[in-house]
Motif scaffolding. Structure first.
Motif: not given
Length: 84
Positions: A45, A48-49, A52-53, A56, A73, A76-77, A80-81, A83
């Motif tokens: 996680t 991923a974060s 993503i930052s 984005d 995009w 990113l999607s 976001e999944s 876990k």
């Protein structure tokens, strides 16, 4: 998809962006940085974060071609999944 598959898929898509000469250099550099983060041995996680930052931020760049923006995009999607 599990986290490893998501990271592999994202890395493959980011490599497409890096090899696309119609994408501005700063976007390709951000893609390279994102791949480096995805290959680190960290908590999924957190990886991923971080990615993503970065993605984005570049997805809002006015110079990015529309096909590259769509690829970002999609990444990113997927990310976001992710876990724990």
């Amino acid at each position: 998809m599990d986290n490893d598959q998501i990271f592999e898929s994202s890395t493959g898509t980011l490599e497409q962006l890096i090899n696309d000469t119609s994408v501005p250099r700063n976007i390709r550099k951000a893609a390279e940085d994102s791949i480096a983060l995805l290959q680190k041995d960290e908590e999924p996680t957190l990886k991923a974060s971080s990615v993503i930052s970065i993605l984005d931020d570049i997805s809002n760049d006015p110079n990015i071609p529309i096909h590259a923006r769509i690829l970002i995009w999609n990444i990113l999607s997927e990310l976001e999944s992710v876990k724990d």
